[in-house]
Design a protein around this motif. Structure first.
Motif, PDB file in Angstrom:
ATOM      1  N   GLU A  91      26.540  38.496  22.953  1.00 54.77           N
ATOM      2  CA  GLU A  91      26.676  37.770  24.223  1.00 54.77           C
ATOM      3  C   GLU A  91      25.481  38.031  25.131  1.00 54.77           C
ATOM      4  OE1 GLU A  91      29.793  37.521  28.034  1.00 54.77           O
ATOM      5  OE2 GLU A  91      30.229  38.795  26.298  1.00 54.77           O
ATOM      6  N   GLU A  92      24.917  39.228  25.053  1.00 59.44           N
ATOM      7  CA  GLU A  92      23.763  39.585  25.894  1.00 59.44           C
ATOM      8  C   GLU A  92      22.458  39.007  25.371  1.00 59.44           C
ATOM      9  OE1 GLU A  92      24.030  43.816  25.871  1.00 59.44           O
ATOM     10  OE2 GLU A  92      25.559  43.897  27.449  1.00 59.44           O
ATOM     11  N   GLY A  93      22.526  38.274  24.254  1.00 62.87           N
ATOM     12  CA  GLY A  93      21.344  37.595  23.750  1.00 62.87           C
ATOM     13  C   GLY A  93      20.715  38.212  22.525  1.00 62.87           C
ATOM     14  N   ARG A  94      21.270  39.328  22.048  1.00 62.18           N
ATOM     15  CA  ARG A  94      20.713  39.958  20.850  1.00 62.18           C
ATOM     16  C   ARG A  94      21.373  39.341  19.612  1.00 62.18           C
ATOM     17  NH1 ARG A  94      21.687  46.077  21.845  1.00 62.18           N
ATOM     18  NH2 ARG A  94      23.263  45.344  23.302  1.00 62.18           N
ATOM     19  N   HIS A  95      20.986  38.104  19.347  1.00 65.62           N
ATOM     20  CA  HIS A  95      21.639  37.324  18.293  1.00 65.62           C
ATOM     21  C   HIS A  95      21.410  37.913  16.908  1.00 65.62           C
ATOM     22  CE1 HIS A  95      21.340  33.737  21.287  1.00 65.62           C
ATOM     23  NE2 HIS A  95      22.358  34.528  21.561  1.00 65.62           N
ATOM     24  N   TYR A  96      20.357  38.701  16.749  1.00 66.42           N
ATOM     25  CA  TYR A  96      20.112  39.344  15.454  1.00 66.42           C
ATOM     26  C   TYR A  96      21.176  40.381  15.123  1.00 66.42           C
ATOM     27  CZ  TYR A  96      18.167  42.952  18.526  1.00 66.42           C
ATOM     28  OH  TYR A  96      18.008  43.895  19.518  1.00 66.42           O
ATOM     29  N   MET A  97      22.042  40.722  16.077  1.00 68.10           N
ATOM     30  CA  MET A  97      23.122  41.674  15.836  1.00 68.10           C
ATOM     31  C   MET A  97      24.308  41.034  15.120  1.00 68.10           C
ATOM     32  SD  MET A  97      22.142  44.633  16.836  1.00 68.10           S
ATOM     33  CE  MET A  97      23.660  45.578  17.012  1.00 68.10           C
ATOM     34  N   ALA A  98      24.282  39.725  14.935  1.00 67.18           N
ATOM     35  CA  ALA A  98      25.370  39.064  14.211  1.00 67.18           C
ATOM     36  C   ALA A  98      25.383  39.507  12.754  1.00 67.18           C
ATOM     37  CB  ALA A  98      25.205  37.547  14.298  1.00 67.18           C
ATOM     38  N   HIS A  99      26.571  39.633  12.183  1.00 60.52           N
ATOM     39  CA  HIS A  99      26.720  39.981  10.773  1.00 60.52           C
ATOM     40  C   HIS A  99      26.686  38.704   9.932  1.00 60.52           C
ATOM     41  CE1 HIS A  99      28.915  44.032  11.736  1.00 60.52           C
ATOM     42  NE2 HIS A  99      27.725  43.930  12.279  1.00 60.52           N
ATOM     43  N   LYS A 100      25.911  38.728   8.864  1.00 62.45           N
ATOM     44  CA  LYS A 100      25.740  37.549   8.017  1.00 62.45           C
ATOM     45  C   LYS A 100      26.302  37.746   6.615  1.00 62.45           C
ATOM     46  CE  LYS A 100      21.573  36.515  10.642  1.00 62.45           C
ATOM     47  NZ  LYS A 100      20.088  36.574  10.630  1.00 62.45           N
ATOM     48  N   THR A 101      26.684  38.961   6.289  1.00 64.54           N
ATOM     49  CA  THR A 101      27.334  39.242   5.016  1.00 64.54           C
ATOM     50  C   THR A 101      28.182  40.492   5.180  1.00 64.54           C
ATOM     51  OG1 THR A 101      26.992  39.416   2.624  1.00 64.54           O
ATOM     52  CG2 THR A 101      25.517  40.696   4.019  1.00 64.54           C
ATOM     53  N   GLY A 102      28.875  40.892   4.123  1.00 62.42           N
ATOM     54  CA  GLY A 102      29.751  42.050   4.200  1.00 62.42           C
ATOM     55  C   GLY A 102      29.918  42.704   2.840  1.00 62.42           C
ATOM     56  N   PHE A 103      30.513  43.900   2.854  1.00 58.35           N
ATOM     57  CA  PHE A 103      30.565  44.706   1.642  1.00 58.35           C
ATOM     58  C   PHE A 103      31.911  45.400   1.479  1.00 58.35           C
ATOM     59  CE2 PHE A 103      26.248  44.374   3.062  1.00 58.35           C
ATOM     60  CZ  PHE A 103      25.537  44.119   1.899  1.00 58.35           C
ATOM     61  N   THR A 104      32.353  45.451   0.243  1.00 50.92           N
ATOM     62  CA  THR A 104      33.380  46.389  -0.193  1.00 50.92           C
ATOM     63  C   THR A 104      32.649  47.512  -0.927  1.00 50.92           C
ATOM     64  OG1 THR A 104      33.647  45.288  -2.324  1.00 50.92           O
ATOM     65  CG2 THR A 104      35.055  44.519  -0.490  1.00 50.92           C
ATOM     66  N   ALA A 105      33.353  48.582  -1.228  1.00 47.83           N
ATOM     67  CA  ALA A 105      32.726  49.676  -1.972  1.00 47.83           C
ATOM     68  C   ALA A 105      32.203  49.183  -3.320  1.00 47.83           C
ATOM     69  CB  ALA A 105      33.726  50.815  -2.151  1.00 47.83           C
ATOM     70  N   GLU A 106      32.979  48.341  -3.970  1.00 45.72           N
ATOM     71  CA  GLU A 106      32.569  47.838  -5.283  1.00 45.72           C
ATOM     72  C   GLU A 106      31.304  46.996  -5.179  1.00 45.72           C
ATOM     73  OE1 GLU A 106      34.348  45.209  -9.045  1.00 45.72           O
ATOM     74  OE2 GLU A 106      35.464  45.336  -7.159  1.00 45.72           O
ATOM     75  N   ARG A 107      31.255  46.091  -4.196  1.00 43.67           N
ATOM     76  CA  ARG A 107      30.080  45.223  -4.072  1.00 43.67           C
ATOM     77  C   ARG A 107      28.833  46.024  -3.727  1.00 43.67           C
ATOM     78  NH1 ARG A 107      27.742  41.370   0.311  1.00 43.67           N
ATOM     79  NH2 ARG A 107      26.481  40.005  -0.995  1.00 43.67           N
ATOM     80  N   LEU A 108      28.954  46.974  -2.804  1.00 45.31           N
ATOM     81  CA  LEU A 108      27.795  47.760  -2.397  1.00 45.31           C
ATOM     82  C   LEU A 108      27.254  48.574  -3.575  1.00 45.31           C
ATOM     83  CD1 LEU A 108      25.889  48.680  -0.169  1.00 45.31           C
ATOM     84  CD2 LEU A 108      27.593  50.397   0.501  1.00 45.31           C
ATOM     85  N   GLY A 109      28.147  49.232  -4.306  1.00 42.65           N
ATOM     86  CA  GLY A 109      27.709  50.012  -5.450  1.00 42.65           C
ATOM     87  C   GLY A 109      27.091  49.157  -6.534  1.00 42.65           C
ATOM     88  N   THR A 110      27.705  48.017  -6.817  1.00 41.12           N
ATOM     89  CA  THR A 110      27.202  47.121  -7.852  1.00 41.12           C
ATOM     90  C   THR A 110      25.821  46.598  -7.500  1.00 41.12           C
ATOM     91  OG1 THR A 110      29.428  46.453  -8.528  1.00 41.12           O
ATOM     92  CG2 THR A 110      27.628  44.944  -9.058  1.00 41.12           C
ATOM     93  N   MET A 111      25.605  46.262  -6.235  1.00 39.08           N
ATOM     94  CA  MET A 111      24.319  45.708  -5.835  1.00 39.08           C
ATOM     95  C   MET A 111      23.221  46.758  -5.881  1.00 39.08           C
ATOM     96  SD  MET A 111      25.108  42.852  -2.929  1.00 39.08           S
ATOM     97  CE  MET A 111      23.577  42.013  -3.322  1.00 39.08           C
ATOM     98  N   LEU A 112      23.527  47.993  -5.520  1.00 38.41           N
ATOM     99  CA  LEU A 112      22.523  49.051  -5.586  1.00 38.41           C
ATOM    100  C   LEU A 112      22.160  49.375  -7.032  1.00 38.41           C
ATOM    101  CD1 LEU A 112      23.851  51.307  -2.705  1.00 38.41           C
ATOM    102  CD2 LEU A 112      21.578  50.239  -2.801  1.00 38.41           C
TER     103      LEU A 112
END
Length: 206
Positions: free
Chosen positions: A138-159
């Motif tokens: 709201e204060e204008g820091r639009h880069y703070m928006a989340h564009k994706t998300g992770f579960t433990a499985e997804r994060l581990g698999t991607m790494l």
């Protein structure tokens, strides 16, 4: 003896208090990277440009706290590959982000607007963890928006898919914490150093 170098990737305005026990030792120095020039980072730039900003094998460790969820989904894999490229053969990456499974469970039980916990930035609700801190946006820091998300499985698999030799993922208090090790990393030594910062990976990879 030269100090080890830690890249604080997506540093924000200050060194994270949670990693200070590591950085206050005589062995480590920090390089702060952030997209926002007003945060006064050492290097202004995006996580997606890391291999352009730094030469290969130039860091012993990477600290990336609640930054990867600000990337688009298709940007995550190449960014993790770049993390691996700038790490030394015995280096590590410590990556923190919201735990979508825990957020979903809280949302279903208490609702989207319920305060899950309080942070230095203010009350945090499921809405903030899913889409980014509402007040900051709201204060204008639009880069703070989340564009994706992770579960433990997804994060581990991607790494692991990015080429890290060993990956451990822990979840606690709506947060995932992943330790990704390079092939030559001294796992026990790194786990001991991180345990002093409050991160317990001593049970090995998941």
């Amino acid at each position: 003896m030269a100090k080890k170098r830690l890249l604080n990737a997506g540093a924000g305005s200050t060194t994270a208090r949670r990693i200070l026990p590591l950085l206050t030792s005589a062995d480590w120095e920090e390089v702060r990277l952030d997209l926002d020039r007003e945060m006064n980072p050492d290097i202004v730039g995006s996580l997606t440009d890391i291999s352009r900003l730094f030469p290969p094998a130039s860091f012993d460790g990477i600290w990336c706290s609640h930054a990867i969820e600000h990337l688009f989904a298709h940007e995550v894999h190449p960014t993790f590959v770049q993390f691996r490229q700038i790490l030394k053969p015995d280096g590590f990456a410590l990556i923190l982000c919201p735990d979508l499974e825990a957020v979903a469970q809280h949302l279903l039980k208490h609702g989207l607007a319920d305060i899950a916990y309080s942070s230095p930035a203010g009350p945090i609700r499921p809405l903030d963890m899913l889409y980014g801190h509402s007040r900051a946006i709201e204060e204008g820091r639009h880069y703070m928006a989340h564009k994706t998300g992770f579960t433990a499985e997804r994060l581990g698999t991607m790494l692991r898919g990015a080429g890290f030799a060993q990956v451990s993922v822990r979840d606690e208090n709506f947060e995932l914490c992943a330790l990704a090790l390079m092939p030559g990393a001294p796992a026990t030594k790194i786990e001991t150093e991180l345990f002093a910062c409050g991160f317990d990976f001593r049970n090995g990879a998941t």
